[in-house]
Design an enzyme around this catalytic site. Structure first.
Site, PDB file in Angstrom:
ATOM      1  N   LYS B 102     -23.059 -13.240  31.431  1.00  0.00           N
ATOM      2  CA  LYS B 102     -22.638 -12.958  30.222  1.00  0.00           C
ATOM      3  C   LYS B 102     -21.204 -12.579  30.175  1.00  0.00           C
ATOM      4  CE  LYS B 102     -22.987 -10.470  26.089  1.00  0.00           C
ATOM      5  NZ  LYS B 102     -23.981  -9.759  25.268  1.00  0.00           N
ATOM      6  N   GLY B 163     -23.671  -4.177  17.548  1.00  0.00           N
ATOM      7  CA  GLY B 163     -24.470  -3.107  17.156  1.00  0.00           C
ATOM      8  C   GLY B 163     -24.437  -2.831  15.805  1.00  0.00           C
ATOM      9  N   ALA B 189     -24.713 -10.821  19.050  1.00  0.00           N
ATOM     10  CA  ALA B 189     -24.248  -9.531  18.552  1.00  0.00           C
ATOM     11  C   ALA B 189     -24.283  -9.343  17.027  1.00  0.00           C
ATOM     12  CB  ALA B 189     -22.466  -9.502  18.889  1.00  0.00           C
ATOM     13  N   GLY B 190     -24.427  -8.388  16.485  1.00  0.00           N
ATOM     14  CA  GLY B 190     -24.313  -8.030  14.999  1.00  0.00           C
ATOM     15  C   GLY B 190     -25.482  -8.259  14.211  1.00  0.00           C
ATOM     16  N   THR B 212     -29.716  -4.059  20.043  1.00  0.00           N
ATOM     17  CA  THR B 212     -29.680  -3.007  19.213  1.00  0.00           C
ATOM     18  C   THR B 212     -30.697  -3.240  18.042  1.00  0.00           C
ATOM     19  OG1 THR B 212     -27.430  -2.493  19.834  1.00  0.00           O
ATOM     20  CG2 THR B 212     -28.488  -1.503  17.936  1.00  0.00           C
TER      21      THR B 212
END
Lengths: 287, 280
Positions: B102, B163, B189-190, B212
């Site tokens: 990645k 995160g 992500a997010g 996360t």
């Protein structure tokens, strides 16, 4: 679940040392600081209350991946699904506890002299406590056994032993120098205003000592280079010897020399030279 | 036929799950293992870091997965440009756990948003070296197209910064990316919760990557399962085809045979409460 052999820092509960702070809060901090095995020790509480504490600690240790041991009471250990029980010299014999707990649970024993250690090992204990090394408020009636018993145990005992009794960051290195590889603490951790930091310091001494013990210590004099961004000196001639100096030779790590990956098969042929930049890396958690 | 996983192939590997799970920041390795089991993830991500030379007892995260059949997706986090990302990718491949990588090149310390130009350069170079490259990228449809042309095996647009749990900030762009892409789209992500995962799938994503939101949930194992279910739900919902959004109501039952006459629309000048003459 962890194996007792992997454990290095043992914390025993002592609620009298942290009035005003909860058992779980303090033990969680200790585990976060690096304690990997936890014992519930409470000589005062009625059994029903003891069981409640044991169940709560079981839940905590399961969540955080630490072993959980109950002092004195195999029945509580079973009822709370603890990993094992810890016995004093006056408690049930190892064999009796073993019959109750079965072969998979852990049985540990406090020992205060070498004959007791040998007997516990023969009886099938999984680990022993060796101490009290120093005089301690937890067991004021018992005379300290001094570091000489630690050294004897290091030579004679094959099962894991935890040095215990008055151990704190100020004397941990002496105990490790005497031959201990595992430490146990009560008041130094749970009585500290910052149990996490206290555990982290003790854990740090244990790991540093492993690292600096004779087989693992990079020698002085020789080639100056930079390993993982830090200047170092080595007598190693090859990358494999350098890895061995850092006790990395048999671990799953990958090496790079001056920006080029060196496949493991080549470690024994690739030389290390003055001003080389070596990286040893591994996989860590990430997203 | 399991419609929720059917057909997701990346780098020649048919994946059992559309959920990619990160391995960082769990309360403990035990919880991480349990979360992985609950998530059903087939692809797990890692970072590459220097071994701590002072703490030899510390061990690689891999020991906790050795018993599972997984696809390992190391990331290049910590790289600030294409050169560094390529170096990290080569180190990861040397671990002998496959050739997926990645690309993650964050140049800004607070947003951690990907550097689009360096990400594109690294993707080109690593694809040429035979890696299965999954670049973490901005949610820009044109950039995702360029990454695809550069040889990306999948594109991984972010929903919002890593995160943050802000969810999908630009569903419009993400919908475009999914519609245009010829390679799988993994939203990375997010994301903050199962609702975000379902939304990503409904927008047409082929999968999601979370770390996360699972690792830092109050109960990571339960959240891992929630993510798994949300992906299935979102995927099925996408395949089922949602109704168009409309301004006015449509009753679920036919009007014929109703007991009472339909209400007349009230005048816009007279608020409902006023015309009733004061309920209180």
């Amino acid at each position: 679940m962890r194996n007792i052999r992997e454990c290095k820092l043992y914390v025993v509960s002592g609620e009298q040392y942290h009035p005003g702070r909860g058992l779980l809060e303090v033990m969680e901090a200790a585990i976060r600081g690096g304690a990997d095995i936890v014992q519930l020790r409470d000589k005062e509480a009625p059994k029903r209350e003891l069981l409640r504490k044991a169940e709560a600690l079981r839940e905590l240790t399961r969540r955080l991946g630490a072993l959980f041991i109950v002092n004195d009471h195999p029945d509580i250990a079973l009822a709370a699904e603890a990993d094992g029980v810890h016995l004093g010299q006056e408690d049930l014999p190892v064999e009796a506890a073993r019959r109750m707990l079965g072969p998979d649970r852990i049985v540990g024993v406090s020992t205060h002299a070498l004959p007791q250690a040998v007997a516990a090992e023969r009886a099938g204990a999984d680990y022993i406590g060796v101490g009290p090394v120093y005089p301690t408020g937890t067991k004021p009636e018992r005379a300290a056994v001094t570091l000489s018993y630690v050294s004897e145990a290091a030579r004679a005992v094959r099962i894991p032993f935890f040095a215990i009794g008055g151990i704190q960051p100020g004397n941990a290195e002496d105990v490790l120098a005497a031959g201990a590889r595992r430490l146990c603490a009560v008041s130094a951790i749970v009585g500290s205003p910052d149990p996490e930091e206290a555990a982290r310091r003790l854990r740090g001494y244990i790991e540093r000592w492993e690292f600096e013990s004779p087989s693992g210590m990079p020698a002085s004099g020789g080639v100056r280079l930079i390993v993982n961004g830090r200047e170092g000196v080595t007598n190693a001639g090859t990358l494999l010897e350098l890895a061995a100096e850092y006790r990395l030779a048999d671990r799953r790590v990958v090496a790079e020399r001056n920006g080029e990956v060196v496949p493991r098969a080549g470690w024994s042929e690739v030389p290390v030279r003055e001003d080389d930049r070596i990286e040893f890396v591994h996989f860590v958690g990430g997203g | 036929m399991d419609r929720s996983t059917n057909g997701l192939v990346i780098g020649g590997t048919t994946l059992r799950s559309r959920l990619f799970l990160g391995t960082g920041r769990y309360p403990s390795p035990v919880v991480m293992r349990q979360a992985l089991a609950a998530s059903g993830a087939h692809v797990v991500t890692f970072a590459i870091r220097r071994v701590n030379l002072d703490g030899v007892a510390e061990d690689t995260v891999l020991q906790h997965f050795s018993d599972r059949e997984l696809v390992y997706l190391p990331n290049t986090s910590g790289a600030a440009d294409a050169d560094e990302a390529v170096r990290i990718a080569r180190l990861a491949r040397a671990a002998g756990l496959g050739d997926w990588v990645k690309v993650e090149i964050s140049a800004h310390p607070r947003s951690l948003l990907p550097d689009p130009l360096e990400t594109l350069r690294a993707t080109e170079r690593l694809a040429a070296e035979g890696f299965v490259v999954l670049p973490y990228t901005s949610d820009d449809p044109m950039l995702c197209k360029r990454l695809e042309e550069a040889g990306a095996a999948a594109v991984m647009p972010g929903g919002s910064p890593i995160g943050t749990g802000l969810g999908i900030l630009n569903p419009y762009n993400l919908g475009w990316i999914a519609e245009e892409a010829r390679v799988p789209v993994i939203v990375d992500a997010g994301l903050g919760s199962a609702a975000d995962a379902a939304q990503a799938m409904e927008l047409g994503a082929d999968g999601i990557l979370v770390n996360t939101p699972v690792a830092r949930a109050r109960d990571p194992v339960a959240m891992a399962e929630a993510m798994r279910l949300a992906i299935e739900a979102g995927r099925l919902s996408r395949l089922a085809g949602r109704i168009p959004k409309k301004r006015y109501a449509t009753a679920s039952s036919e009007p014929e045979g109703r007991l009472f006459a339909a209400a007349e629309p009230r005048s816009g000048n007279a608020p409902a409460g006023a015309s009733r003459g004061g309920a209180r």
